[in-house]
Design a protein around this motif. Structure first.
Motif, PDB file in Angstrom:
ATOM      1  N   LYS A  56      35.120  35.485  46.400  1.00 46.47           N
ATOM      2  CA  LYS A  56      36.362  35.160  47.122  1.00 46.47           C
ATOM      3  C   LYS A  56      36.946  36.385  47.809  1.00 46.47           C
ATOM      4  O   LYS A  56      37.247  36.363  49.002  1.00 46.47           O
ATOM      5  N   SER A  57      37.089  37.470  47.035  1.00 46.96           N
ATOM      6  CA  SER A  57      37.675  38.686  47.608  1.00 46.96           C
ATOM      7  C   SER A  57      36.755  39.277  48.672  1.00 46.96           C
ATOM      8  O   SER A  57      37.225  39.790  49.690  1.00 46.96           O
ATOM      9  N   SER A  58      35.458  39.190  48.451  1.00 45.47           N
ATOM     10  CA  SER A  58      34.501  39.712  49.436  1.00 45.47           C
ATOM     11  C   SER A  58      34.629  38.970  50.766  1.00 45.47           C
ATOM     12  O   SER A  58      34.563  39.584  51.838  1.00 45.47           O
ATOM     13  N   ALA A  99      40.786  43.878  49.794  1.00 49.62           N
ATOM     14  CA  ALA A  99      40.945  43.252  48.478  1.00 49.62           C
ATOM     15  C   ALA A  99      39.896  43.843  47.534  1.00 49.62           C
ATOM     16  O   ALA A  99      38.790  44.174  47.954  1.00 49.62           O
ATOM     17  N   ARG A 100      40.265  43.984  46.286  1.00 53.27           N
ATOM     18  CA  ARG A 100      39.315  44.558  45.319  1.00 53.27           C
ATOM     19  C   ARG A 100      38.201  43.570  45.008  1.00 53.27           C
ATOM     20  O   ARG A 100      38.432  42.400  44.767  1.00 53.27           O
ATOM     21  N   THR A 101      36.987  44.067  45.009  1.00 54.18           N
ATOM     22  CA  THR A 101      35.857  43.207  44.661  1.00 54.18           C
ATOM     23  C   THR A 101      35.133  43.802  43.459  1.00 54.18           C
ATOM     24  O   THR A 101      35.221  44.998  43.208  1.00 54.18           O
ATOM     25  N   THR A 108      37.920  40.499  38.388  1.00 50.97           N
ATOM     26  CA  THR A 108      38.286  41.597  39.264  1.00 50.97           C
ATOM     27  C   THR A 108      39.681  41.378  39.830  1.00 50.97           C
ATOM     28  O   THR A 108      40.517  42.275  39.838  1.00 50.97           O
ATOM     29  N   THR A 109      39.931  40.160  40.298  1.00 50.66           N
ATOM     30  CA  THR A 109      41.266  39.829  40.788  1.00 50.66           C
ATOM     31  C   THR A 109      42.035  39.254  39.612  1.00 50.66           C
ATOM     32  O   THR A 109      41.601  38.292  38.993  1.00 50.66           O
ATOM     33  N   THR A 110      43.172  39.871  39.277  1.00 51.80           N
ATOM     34  CA  THR A 110      43.889  39.407  38.082  1.00 51.80           C
ATOM     35  C   THR A 110      45.206  38.708  38.404  1.00 51.80           C
ATOM     36  O   THR A 110      45.742  38.004  37.563  1.00 51.80           O
ATOM     37  N   ILE A 126      45.527  33.505  50.467  1.00 52.59           N
ATOM     38  CA  ILE A 126      45.841  33.761  49.076  1.00 52.59           C
ATOM     39  C   ILE A 126      44.550  33.946  48.287  1.00 52.59           C
ATOM     40  O   ILE A 126      43.695  33.063  48.257  1.00 52.59           O
ATOM     41  N   ASP A 127      44.425  35.104  47.683  1.00 51.45           N
ATOM     42  CA  ASP A 127      43.279  35.391  46.825  1.00 51.45           C
ATOM     43  C   ASP A 127      43.742  35.072  45.410  1.00 51.45           C
ATOM     44  O   ASP A 127      44.823  35.478  44.998  1.00 51.45           O
ATOM     45  N   THR A 128      42.954  34.310  44.670  1.00 54.96           N
ATOM     46  CA  THR A 128      43.356  33.979  43.303  1.00 54.96           C
ATOM     47  C   THR A 128      42.313  34.493  42.327  1.00 54.96           C
ATOM     48  O   THR A 128      41.153  34.662  42.685  1.00 54.96           O
TER      49      THR A 128
END
Ligand SMILES: Nc1nc2c(ncn2[C@@H]2O[C@H](COP(=O)(O)OP(=O)(O)OP(=O)(O)O)[C@@H](O)[C@H]2O)c(=O)[nH]1
Ligand SMILES: [Mg+2]
Ligand SMILES: [Zn+2]
Length: 304
Positions: free
Chosen positions: A184-186, A197-199, A212-214, A228-230
């Motif tokens: 998702k973040s990638s 965004a952190r991956t 990775t995404t908290t 929105i990154d979840t």
């Protein structure tokens, strides 16, 4: 000051002022009474909310009120929990990011998220990522074509399909959901390289509990849209949906149900069930029907 909530860490919220003159986000706390209003939900204010903020005497920003939500996505915090977790609000489209290998997303998971989107009136589309290692086969495509869902395909490694996604999300508020490690973040970074965004590394997401995404976070695109990154989710317990209502959120089952003999047909064992007939004649995909039956059984035990 009217502002959009773009990040929530529990006690602090990052809000982006709505006014064109203010482009810097600020940190804000919740007004005390608002904190209490979220009694059976994990948070009274969530990412995607439009809020009114005021400055207190110490100069701190305080969220004073929340505007009515157009829609929101909810799941239960844990299988047994009665607590609701609102993932985000005011979503134009929900993209369920799935992978067919490393890790493989289960069909039941996809169907749970699709049902939730249906229940909360959010348009949903499926994004198959990592097509550089596993492309969807016709079998997979057929299941969701029959159900009436659009499937998009991409790879952040080769860049395939990214331009189409970028075009899709422009000027909208979209949400990316899916298991941890599906990318998702990638994808978000591939759509807009300035986001950052952190991956996670392949090695980390195989370990249990490593996400990775908290926290849910909104990123704004140069194109004017919001994304929105979840955090990756494993299960997806549906909330506030009565068992006898579940079929309403499987759109093709809903469509056929009007021809069942019994008006209160659950489409599991009743005679003259138009839904089971449609499964029999392959108009409804067996896999979708199986997800429905599994949810009828497991949600009864686990989620209520
Ligand atoms: N082969 C391949 N690997 C990918 C692709 N997209 C992402 N990855 C890898 O998959 C891993 C997980 O990517 P993330 O973007 O962190 O996944 P996520 O869905 O945001 O995960 P959480 O934040 O934990 O929910 C990373 O090692 C990425 O490099 C792709 O298209 N192909
Ligand atoms: Mg992530
Ligand atoms: Zn029926």
């Amino acid at each position: 000051m009217r502002a959009l909530v773009i990040k929530s860490t529990g006690s602090w919220y990052t809000v982006l002022p709505d006014a064109d003159s203010e482009k810097e986000s600020v940190q804000a706390r919740l007004r005390g009474s608002l904190r209490l209003s979220g009694a059976n939900s994990t948070a009274p204010v969530v990412v995607g909310d439009m809020v009114e903020c005021v400055q207190n005497t110490e100069g701190e920003w305080v969220i004073d009120s929340v505007e009515e939500r157009k829609n929101y996505l909810v799941r239960k915090s844990t299988n047994l929990s009665r607590q609701k977790h609102i993932i985000a609000s005011n979503i134009d489209t929900l993209y369920i990011v799935v992978t067919l290998a490393s890790p493989q997303t289960s069909l039941e998971f996809i169907d749970r998220v699709l049902a939730a989107a249906e229940a909360y009136s959010i348009e949903a589309k499926i994004v198959v990522n990592k097509i550089d290692i596993a492309e969807p086969n016709d079998y997979f495509r057929e299941i969701y074509r029959k159900a009436g869902y659009q499937i998009m395909e991409c790879s952040t490694v080769t860049g395939d399909g990214i331009a189409e996604l970028r075009e899709e999300v422009a000027r909208k508020c979209v949400l990316f959901s899916g298991n941890s490690g599906v990318g998702k973040s990638s994808i978000i970074n591939a759509i807009d390289s300035t986001i950052g965004a952190r991956t996670g590394e392949i090695s980390s997401y195989h370990q249990k509990g490593k996400h990775t995404t908290t926290f849910s976070e909104i990123f704004s695109f140069g194109s004017g849209g919001f994304l929105i990154d979840t955090p990756g989710i494993k299960g997806f317990g549906l909330v506030d949906i009565a068992k006898e209502e579940l079929y309403h959120y499987f759109r093709e089952i809903m469509k056929h149900s009007t021809h069942c003999s019994f008006h209160n047909c659950t489409h599991t064992h009743e005679p003259n069930c138009a839904v089971r007939d449609a499964v029999e004649s392959e108009i409804i995909a067996t896999e979708r029907y199986d997800s429905y039956c599994k949810m009828m059984i497991t949600d009864d035990e686990k989620y209520r």
